[in-house]
Design an enzyme around this catalytic site. Structure first.
Site, PDB file in Angstrom:
ATOM      1  CG  ASP A   5     -17.966  65.329 -65.134  1.00  6.16           C
ATOM      2  OD1 ASP A   5     -19.224  65.037 -65.336  1.00  6.16           O
ATOM      3  OD2 ASP A   5     -17.011  65.630 -65.847  1.00  6.16           O
ATOM      4  CD  GLU A  45     -25.158  69.392 -70.089  1.00  5.41           C
ATOM      5  OE1 GLU A  45     -24.975  68.667 -70.893  1.00  5.41           O
ATOM      6  OE2 GLU A  45     -24.696  69.139 -68.554  1.00  5.41           O
TER       7      GLU A  45
END
Length: 237
Positions: free
Chosen positions: A45, A133
Site C-alpha cells: 500500500d 486510525e
C-alpha cells in the site's frame, strides 16, 4: 581462561544483535517475515510518502499481486500522488484498489462523497478500503454510525463491500462486536495477527519498512489470508 572465552561469546552475540537491529531499521530484513512466510499472495500500500514510484519496476518484479493506493482523507483532501499512482499502476497491469483515511472532522456521508468523486468506479478494481486510525477517546456509537454511513454509501456506489483497515486499538474500540459483515485488514508489525473473539482477517500488514524495487522510500508490505486460487476467486473478475 573460561571467563575470557565467555566474554568473547557474549561480545560476538551482542555484535550480531546490533547488526540485526541496524539491518531491520534499514528495512533490509524484517523479523515478522518469518511469520508471514507461509502466505504466497503479497501486496503493498502506497501514498505520497513513497514519492514518485517506478511502477514498471514494481510490476516487472512479479512479487506483488495487489496494490492499494491512498486516494482521500476526510471530506476534501486528495493524496497528491493518487492520480499518478492509480494510472501508472493500472497501465502496468497491477491489480489496484483505493483507500480512504477516515477522520472525525466531517460526516461519513461527506467523506463518501469525496471518495466517490475521486476514485473511478471500475468493476475490475479491488474493494474500497476504509483506514481507521483515529484516537480512542471518541464517542463509540457516533463513530460507528459515521463509519456505517460511509461504508454503506461506498458499497452502494462501487457494488463491493468495503474492507476495514484497523490497528488493534481501533479494532477493539470501534469495530469488535460490530460490523460483522466486513472483512478486516489488520496491522501487526510485531507478530502473527490475532483478533479479539477470533475474528478472521483478510489482509495483514506485517512490515512497514519494506524495501522493494521501484520505490526509493520505505513501503508497507501485506499478505492475503489464503492461497493464489482463493485470491483469484475472490478478486480477479
Amino acid at each position: 581462561m573460561k571467563l575470557k572465552r565467555w566474554h568473547k561469546i557474549i561480545a560476538g552475540l551482542l555484535l550480531l544483535l546490533l547488526i540485526a537491529v541496524v539491518l531491520e531499521y534499514k528495512g533490509i530484513i524484517w523479523h515478522n517475515s518469518l511469520f508471514a512466510a507461509k502466505y504466497d499472495v503479497r501486496g503493498i500500500d502506497v501514498s505520497h510518502y513513497q514519492g514518485e514510484i517506478n511502477w514498471k519496476k514494481v510490476a516487472d518484479s512479479g512479487k506483488w499481486q495487489f496494490i492499494y493506493i491512498k486516494a482521500t482523507e476526510g471530506k476534501d483532501m486528495t493524496d497528491s500522488h493518487f492520480i499518478a499512482n492509480w494510472e501508472q499502476a493500472k497501465s502496468n497491469g497491477m491489480l489496484i484498489g483505493a483507500y480512504h483515511f477516515f477522520t472525525t472532522q466531517s460526516t461519513g456521508s461527506q467523506q463518501a462523497a469525496h471518495f466517490i468523486e475521486e476514485v473511478p468506479n471500475e468493476a475490475a478494481n479491488l474493494p474500497p478500503v476504509i483506514d481507521i486510525e483515529i484516537s480512542l477517546d471518541k464517542d463509540v456509537p457516533l463513530i460507528q454510525g459515521e463509519l456505517t454511513t460511509l461504508a454503506d454509501q461506498l458499497e452502494q456506489h462501487y457494488k463491493q463491500k468495503p474492507i476495514l483497515y484497523v490497528t488493534y486499538d481501533t479494532f477493539n474500540t470501534y469495530i469488535a462486536g460490530s460490523f460483522d459483515g466486513y472483512e478486516i485488514w489488520i496491522r501487526d508489525i510485531v507478530k502473527h495477527p490475532s483478533l479479539k473473539d477470533d475474528r478472521a482477517w483478510i489482509f495483514w500488514q506485517f512490515n512497514n519498512r519494506g524495501r522493494i524495487s521501484g520505490i526509493d522510500a520505505y513501503v508497507d508490505i501485506n499478505v492475503f489470508h489464503g492461497d493464489e486460487r482463493a485470491f483469484a476467486a475472490k478478486f480477479k473478475k
